[in-house]
Design a protein around this motif. Structure first.
Motif, PDB file in Angstrom:
ATOM      1  N   THR A 108     -35.235  75.951  67.403  1.00  0.00           N
ATOM      2  CA  THR A 108     -35.663  76.267  66.032  1.00  0.00           C
ATOM      3  C   THR A 108     -34.997  75.361  65.004  1.00  0.00           C
ATOM      4  O   THR A 108     -35.067  75.625  63.818  1.00  0.00           O
ATOM      5  N   ILE A 109     -34.330  74.309  65.478  1.00  0.00           N
ATOM      6  CA  ILE A 109     -33.645  73.403  64.567  1.00  0.00           C
ATOM      7  C   ILE A 109     -34.646  72.782  63.593  1.00  0.00           C
ATOM      8  O   ILE A 109     -35.764  72.424  63.958  1.00  0.00           O
ATOM      9  N   SER A 110     -34.249  72.658  62.334  1.00  0.00           N
ATOM     10  CA  SER A 110     -35.138  72.114  61.310  1.00  0.00           C
ATOM     11  C   SER A 110     -35.258  70.609  61.454  1.00  0.00           C
ATOM     12  O   SER A 110     -34.268  69.905  61.667  1.00  0.00           O
ATOM     13  N   THR A 111     -36.486  70.123  61.348  1.00  0.00           N
ATOM     14  CA  THR A 111     -36.709  68.672  61.409  1.00  0.00           C
ATOM     15  C   THR A 111     -36.958  68.082  60.033  1.00  0.00           C
ATOM     16  O   THR A 111     -37.201  66.889  59.897  1.00  0.00           O
ATOM     17  N   ALA A 112     -36.870  68.930  58.997  1.00  0.00           N
ATOM     18  CA  ALA A 112     -37.196  68.465  57.652  1.00  0.00           C
ATOM     19  C   ALA A 112     -36.213  67.423  57.155  1.00  0.00           C
ATOM     20  O   ALA A 112     -36.579  66.450  56.500  1.00  0.00           O
ATOM     21  N   GLY A 113     -34.925  67.611  57.492  1.00  0.00           N
ATOM     22  CA  GLY A 113     -33.923  66.693  56.969  1.00  0.00           C
ATOM     23  C   GLY A 113     -33.639  65.513  57.870  1.00  0.00           C
ATOM     24  O   GLY A 113     -32.816  64.662  57.539  1.00  0.00           O
ATOM     25  N   ALA A 114     -34.269  65.477  59.010  1.00  0.00           N
ATOM     26  CA  ALA A 114     -34.016  64.376  59.945  1.00  0.00           C
ATOM     27  C   ALA A 114     -34.623  63.088  59.420  1.00  0.00           C
ATOM     28  O   ALA A 114     -35.742  63.058  58.929  1.00  0.00           O
ATOM     29  N   LYS A 115     -33.861  62.021  59.509  1.00  0.00           N
ATOM     30  CA  LYS A 115     -34.321  60.726  59.030  1.00  0.00           C
ATOM     31  C   LYS A 115     -34.506  59.782  60.208  1.00  0.00           C
ATOM     32  O   LYS A 115     -33.731  59.804  61.166  1.00  0.00           O
ATOM     33  N   ALA A 116     -35.517  58.977  60.090  1.00  0.00           N
ATOM     34  CA  ALA A 116     -35.760  57.999  61.153  1.00  0.00           C
ATOM     35  C   ALA A 116     -34.639  56.976  61.171  1.00  0.00           C
ATOM     36  O   ALA A 116     -34.134  56.556  60.144  1.00  0.00           O
ATOM     37  N   THR A 358     -41.456  53.198  72.194  1.00  0.00           N
ATOM     38  CA  THR A 358     -42.373  52.842  73.280  1.00  0.00           C
ATOM     39  C   THR A 358     -43.330  53.983  73.585  1.00  0.00           C
ATOM     40  O   THR A 358     -44.511  53.768  73.859  1.00  0.00           O
ATOM     41  N   LEU A 359     -42.817  55.224  73.528  1.00  0.00           N
ATOM     42  CA  LEU A 359     -43.643  56.397  73.813  1.00  0.00           C
ATOM     43  C   LEU A 359     -44.464  56.841  72.609  1.00  0.00           C
ATOM     44  O   LEU A 359     -45.307  57.733  72.732  1.00  0.00           O
ATOM     45  N   GLY A 360     -44.206  56.251  71.448  1.00  0.00           N
ATOM     46  CA  GLY A 360     -44.916  56.669  70.244  1.00  0.00           C
ATOM     47  C   GLY A 360     -44.423  57.989  69.692  1.00  0.00           C
ATOM     48  O   GLY A 360     -45.150  58.673  68.957  1.00  0.00           O
ATOM     49  N   LEU A 361     -43.170  58.369  70.007  1.00  0.00           N
ATOM     50  CA  LEU A 361     -42.592  59.614  69.508  1.00  0.00           C
ATOM     51  C   LEU A 361     -41.899  59.377  68.173  1.00  0.00           C
ATOM     52  O   LEU A 361     -41.476  58.252  67.874  1.00  0.00           O
ATOM     53  N   PRO A 362     -41.752  60.412  67.346  1.00  0.00           N
ATOM     54  CA  PRO A 362     -41.141  60.240  66.020  1.00  0.00           C
ATOM     55  C   PRO A 362     -39.694  59.763  66.125  1.00  0.00           C
ATOM     56  O   PRO A 362     -38.884  60.371  66.824  1.00  0.00           O
ATOM     57  N   LEU A 363     -39.378  58.690  65.418  1.00  0.00           N
ATOM     58  CA  LEU A 363     -38.009  58.190  65.409  1.00  0.00           C
ATOM     59  C   LEU A 363     -37.066  59.133  64.670  1.00  0.00           C
ATOM     60  O   LEU A 363     -35.845  59.011  64.791  1.00  0.00           O
ATOM     61  N   GLU A 364     -37.629  60.073  63.908  1.00  0.00           N
ATOM     62  CA  GLU A 364     -36.787  61.079  63.265  1.00  0.00           C
ATOM     63  C   GLU A 364     -36.007  61.886  64.296  1.00  0.00           C
ATOM     64  O   GLU A 364     -34.967  62.492  63.977  1.00  0.00           O
ATOM     65  N   GLY A 365     -36.507  61.899  65.527  1.00  0.00           N
ATOM     66  CA  GLY A 365     -35.820  62.623  66.584  1.00  0.00           C
ATOM     67  C   GLY A 365     -34.425  62.086  66.845  1.00  0.00           C
ATOM     68  O   GLY A 365     -33.542  62.832  67.278  1.00  0.00           O
ATOM     69  N   VAL A 366     -34.212  60.788  66.573  1.00  0.00           N
ATOM     70  CA  VAL A 366     -32.871  60.218  66.756  1.00  0.00           C
ATOM     71  C   VAL A 366     -31.885  60.911  65.826  1.00  0.00           C
ATOM     72  O   VAL A 366     -30.747  61.226  66.202  1.00  0.00           O
ATOM     73  N   GLY A 367     -32.336  61.163  64.589  1.00  0.00           N
ATOM     74  CA  GLY A 367     -31.455  61.798  63.620  1.00  0.00           C
ATOM     75  C   GLY A 367     -31.012  63.181  64.032  1.00  0.00           C
ATOM     76  O   GLY A 367     -29.902  63.618  63.695  1.00  0.00           O
ATOM     77  N   LEU A 368     -31.845  63.888  64.784  1.00  0.00           N
ATOM     78  CA  LEU A 368     -31.486  65.239  65.230  1.00  0.00           C
ATOM     79  C   LEU A 368     -30.324  65.220  66.219  1.00  0.00           C
ATOM     80  O   LEU A 368     -29.595  66.203  66.340  1.00  0.00           O
ATOM     81  N   LEU A 369     -30.169  64.103  66.918  1.00  0.00           N
ATOM     82  CA  LEU A 369     -29.190  64.051  68.004  1.00  0.00           C
ATOM     83  C   LEU A 369     -27.898  63.338  67.637  1.00  0.00           C
ATOM     84  O   LEU A 369     -26.961  63.304  68.430  1.00  0.00           O
ATOM     85  N   LEU A 370     -27.833  62.767  66.432  1.00  0.00           N
ATOM     86  CA  LEU A 370     -26.649  61.998  66.052  1.00  0.00           C
ATOM     87  C   LEU A 370     -25.387  62.847  66.023  1.00  0.00           C
ATOM     88  O   LEU A 370     -24.296  62.384  66.351  1.00  0.00           O
ATOM     89  N   ALA A 371     -25.509  64.117  65.623  1.00  0.00           N
ATOM     90  CA  ALA A 371     -24.323  64.963  65.461  1.00  0.00           C
ATOM     91  C   ALA A 371     -23.584  65.169  66.776  1.00  0.00           C
ATOM     92  O   ALA A 371     -22.352  65.217  66.807  1.00  0.00           O
ATOM     93  N   ILE A 372     -24.333  65.312  67.876  1.00  0.00           N
ATOM     94  CA  ILE A 372     -23.680  65.579  69.169  1.00  0.00           C
ATOM     95  C   ILE A 372     -23.536  64.315  70.016  1.00  0.00           C
ATOM     96  O   ILE A 372     -23.069  64.397  71.157  1.00  0.00           O
TER      97      ILE A 372
END
Length: 432
Positions: A108-116, A358-372
């Motif tokens: 349920t983590i918010s993706t609104a604040g994630a930056k590419a 390469t997979l065409g997935l949102p680069l914003e996903g990187v921002g979600l994982l930076l903390a850990i």
């Protein structure tokens, strides 16, 4: 009273760091957290300071020294082949765990604040390939672009190999610089018990369950995947291909694996990795001088195989993007071929960015994982370095370049600086 061995000092640093981290977190001791953070930062900065000259001269010398190794082309080909095979096994573990754990389902983590995170030279395969070639040689070193430094080292090392004796002054100069850098870096490595305590303590004090909870499945998956490679894949290869007792291997290799875990840098660990590979694991010294620097910049089973596979599945599930068989094949392809993008430095953001694009997935996903990322990077780097020692052992065994007496002897102490690795007096005759 006998001074504790370097391995025991590292272990004590680990225990002290965990204790200090718990004290800082439980008691909200801000000054202790800040102190641990600063000491850890200084230790990592000292390791990074040596990266440009270390990588460049190590690659130049290792490539040029191939003239002193009989069957050099065969050794290089086998090394690269085993790098690819072990990476493929690792990415299979990553994809399999991703399909079993479904790390992003129900998050349920918010993706609104994630930056590419759009890293220059890492967004697409074209950017990656063009980014290998530096536009300015000085910039490659000042901006610490390890991939470009590796490219320059390989090109100049190959040129020196082709030119022959006329290039010996350049190779000798590079070897001298490498000796100096390794000597200075060994002084830094001797501070590793203090750096270990600080880095682990900072991680324990800064990252708690509140941060890990939404990403628990992914975090557990990365650790399980790396442990599967460490305790299943590598031991099986060592036992059945290398004819080496896995317990003997890990007993001898442990100091390098432990330093990699806390420093999160394959390149920073490289001098210790090379010494362990030659002096404890019995790999031919001339071959180790090539294989270990090569592996430290390209062999990344943790950062470039297990993690991108799991993280890509996580991001796809969080953003509700369905994946099919073709996507999983692409993940495997990127992981096996694109390992060099991680280039031995802390973090695997470049590799993850390359995989997602390469997979065409949102680069914003990187921002979600930076903390850990720091927590995950410890086990990833330990896996990387273990693989960087496993492959030379396998190849050395197949080529008759593994010294059984050294491998099975009691582990040599690592308290003193390593002896300088010199090339043989001349090329060995090719086998009949």
């Amino acid at each position: 009273m006998k001074k504790p061995s370097f391995s025991l000092q590292l272990l004590l640093g680990l225990v002290v760091g965990v204790a200090l981290g718990f004290i800082a977190r439980a008691g909200d001791v801000a000054w202790l957290t800040a102190t641990l953070t600063e000491i850890g930062k200084i230790f990592v900065q000292l390791l990074k300071l040596a990266v440009p000259p270390l990588v460049f001269t190590a690659i130049v010398v290792s490539v040029a020294n191939l003239r002193n190794v009989s069957g050099a082309a065969r050794l290089a080909s086998k090394t690269l082949l085993w790098f690819l095979v072990t990476s493929l096994i690792a990415v299979a573990f990553g994809i399999g765990l991703g399909l079993i754990l479904n790390p992003g389902r129900g998050v349920t983590i918010s993706t609104a604040g994630a930056k590419a995170v759009d890293l220059e030279g890492a967004g697409t395969w074209l950017d990656f390939l063009t980014g290998i070639i530096p536009t300015n040689i000085a910039t490659a070193f000042t901006e610490l672009n390890v991939l470009q430094i590796v490219f320059l080292g390989v090109v100049l090392g190959a040129a020196a190999l082709a030119v022959g004796e006329r290039a010996e002054p350049f190779v000798a100069f590079s070897r001298s610089v490498l000796d100096l850098v390794q000597k200075a870096l060994w002084w830094v490595i001797r501070l590793a018990p203090i750096g270990t305590a600080a880095l682990i303590g900072k991680s324990v004090a800064s990252y708690g369950w509140d941060l890990l909870a939404p990403l628990a499945k992914l975090s557990v998956g990365v650790y399980i995947g790396c442990l599967l490679v460490l305790v299943v894949s590598y031991p099986l290869l060592l036992a059945f291909v290398g004819k080496v007792n896995p317990l003997t291997f890990y007993r001898n290799a442990w100091p390098a694996i432990e330093l990699a875990f806390v420093s999160r840098s394959s390149v920073g660990t490289m001098p210790l990795t090379q010494r362990v590979t030659a002096d404890r694991l019995g790999v031919d010294r001339d071959y180790a001088a090539f294989a270990v620097p090569f592996g430290a910049t390209t062999k990344m089973d943790g950062c470039a195989a297990i993690y991108p596979a799991l993280a890509a599945i996580f991001v796809a599930q969080v953003f509700a993007v369905p994946l099919h068989a073709g996507h999983y094949l692409l993940i495997a392809f990127v992981s096996v071929v694109g390992s060099a993008a991680t280039a031995g430095l802390t973090g695997a953001i470049v590799m993850l960015t390359l995989t997602l694009s390469t997979l065409g997935l949102p680069l914003e996903g990187v921002g979600l994982l930076l903390a850990i990322d720091p927590i995950l990077d410890m086990i990833r780097t330990a896996t990387n370095v273990a693989g960087q020692m496993v492959v030379p052992v396998l190849v050395a065994r197949s080529e008759g370049r593994l010294d059984e007496a050294v491998l099975n002897a009691p582990p040599q102490p690592l308290d003193d600086a390593p002896a300088t690795v010199r090339p043989a007096a001349g090329p060995e005759p090719a086998p009949a």
